[in-house]
Motif scaffolding. Structure first.
Motif, short mmCIF file in Angstrom:
data_model
loop_
_atom_site.label_atom_id
_atom_site.label_comp_id
_atom_site.label_asym_id
_atom_site.label_seq_id
_atom_site.Cartn_x
_atom_site.Cartn_y
_atom_site.Cartn_z
N GLU A 109 75.70 31.80 -33.48
CA GLU A 109 74.87 32.93 -33.05
C GLU A 109 73.39 32.56 -33.11
O GLU A 109 72.95 31.78 -33.94
CB GLU A 109 75.13 34.14 -33.95
N GLY A 110 72.61 33.17 -32.22
CA GLY A 110 71.16 33.00 -32.22
C GLY A 110 70.69 31.69 -31.63
O GLY A 110 69.49 31.42 -31.62
N GLN A 111 71.56 30.86 -31.12
CA GLN A 111 71.16 29.58 -30.54
C GLN A 111 71.18 29.64 -29.01
O GLN A 111 71.95 30.38 -28.41
CB GLN A 111 72.06 28.46 -31.03
N LYS A 112 70.34 28.81 -28.42
CA LYS A 112 70.26 28.71 -26.97
C LYS A 112 71.29 27.69 -26.49
O LYS A 112 71.42 26.61 -27.06
CB LYS A 112 68.86 28.30 -26.54
N PHE A 113 72.00 28.04 -25.41
CA PHE A 113 72.98 27.15 -24.80
C PHE A 113 72.70 27.07 -23.30
O PHE A 113 72.09 27.97 -22.73
CB PHE A 113 74.40 27.64 -25.04
N THR A 114 73.16 26.00 -22.69
CA THR A 114 73.07 25.85 -21.25
C THR A 114 74.48 25.66 -20.70
O THR A 114 75.25 24.85 -21.22
CB THR A 114 72.19 24.65 -20.86
N VAL A 115 74.79 26.44 -19.67
CA VAL A 115 76.05 26.29 -18.94
C VAL A 115 75.70 25.57 -17.64
O VAL A 115 74.88 26.05 -16.86
CB VAL A 115 76.69 27.66 -18.64
N THR A 116 76.31 24.41 -17.44
CA THR A 116 76.14 23.66 -16.21
C THR A 116 77.48 23.65 -15.50
O THR A 116 78.51 23.38 -16.12
CB THR A 116 75.70 22.21 -16.49
N ALA A 117 77.48 23.95 -14.23
CA ALA A 117 78.72 23.97 -13.45
C ALA A 117 78.50 23.21 -12.15
O ALA A 117 77.43 23.29 -11.55
CB ALA A 117 79.15 25.40 -13.17
N CYS A 118 79.53 22.47 -11.74
CA CYS A 118 79.46 21.70 -10.50
C CYS A 118 80.79 21.79 -9.76
O CYS A 118 81.85 21.81 -10.38
CB CYS A 118 79.18 20.23 -10.78
N SER A 119 80.67 21.82 -8.46
CA SER A 119 81.82 21.68 -7.57
C SER A 119 81.28 20.91 -6.38
O SER A 119 81.11 19.71 -6.47
CB SER A 119 82.39 23.04 -7.17
N TYR A 120 80.92 21.57 -5.31
CA TYR A 120 80.24 20.90 -4.20
C TYR A 120 78.80 20.64 -4.61
O TYR A 120 78.27 19.57 -4.46
CB TYR A 120 80.31 21.77 -2.95
N GLY A 121 78.16 21.66 -5.17
CA GLY A 121 76.82 21.55 -5.72
C GLY A 121 76.87 21.88 -7.20
O GLY A 121 77.93 22.17 -7.75
N CYS A 122 75.72 21.85 -7.86
CA CYS A 122 75.64 22.12 -9.29
C CYS A 122 74.60 23.19 -9.57
O CYS A 122 73.68 23.40 -8.79
CB CYS A 122 75.28 20.86 -10.08
N GLY A 123 74.73 23.80 -10.73
CA GLY A 123 73.74 24.74 -11.23
C GLY A 123 73.74 24.69 -12.74
O GLY A 123 74.74 24.32 -13.35
N ALA A 124 72.61 25.03 -13.35
CA ALA A 124 72.51 25.05 -14.80
C ALA A 124 71.77 26.33 -15.20
O ALA A 124 70.72 26.63 -14.65
CB ALA A 124 71.77 23.83 -15.32
#
Length: 134
Positions: free
Chosen positions: A112-127
């Protein structure tokens, strides 16, 4: 003894019902939302996947939303994006989803209280960053 015509009719009706159910079951790619809705949702720029995050229970889901033969993959890591805490992939094609949550324990239980990044890719990517604050 039943006639062949009755048996054929019954088979045709049951096959038709199964086809309708199968089509209906894959018509939209979305996991069941939590009671208060998702905390965060993001889409791939190419319309090829959708990511869902519920901070309570650390539930992260991704769904394949495009019939392109690619399997969306998600990486979850600390907010700086330098390392990966865990990753997972959607299999099954368009309309399929995959999820991980704190109920699995270990790396899936995000502090709890921590920053996380979700990165997802298929054809393109996003974070996308988020703070796990509840």
């Amino acid at each position: 003894m039943k006639s062949r015509r009755s048996v054929r009719a019954a088979v045709a009706l049951s096959s038709g019902a199964l086809a309708i159910l199968a089509f209906h079951g894959t018509a939209s790619a979305a996991p069941v939302p939590p009671g208060d809705g998702w905390d965060h949702t993001w889409s791939g720029a190419a319309g090829d996947f959708r990511v869902y995050v519920e901070e309570h229970g650390d539930l992260i889901s991704v769904c394949d939303t495009k019939a392109d033969g690619k399997s969306p993959t998600v990486w979850v890591g600390p907010g700086n994006g330098d390392t990966t805490r865990y990753s997972f992939r959607v299999t099954g094609g368009k309309g399929s989803c995959a999820s991980k949550s704190a109920s699995l324990g270990g790396v899936y239980d995000l502090p709890e209280g921590q920053k996380f990044t979700v990165t997802a890719c298929s054809y393109g990517c996003g974070a996308w960053p988020f703070v796990n604050d509840h």
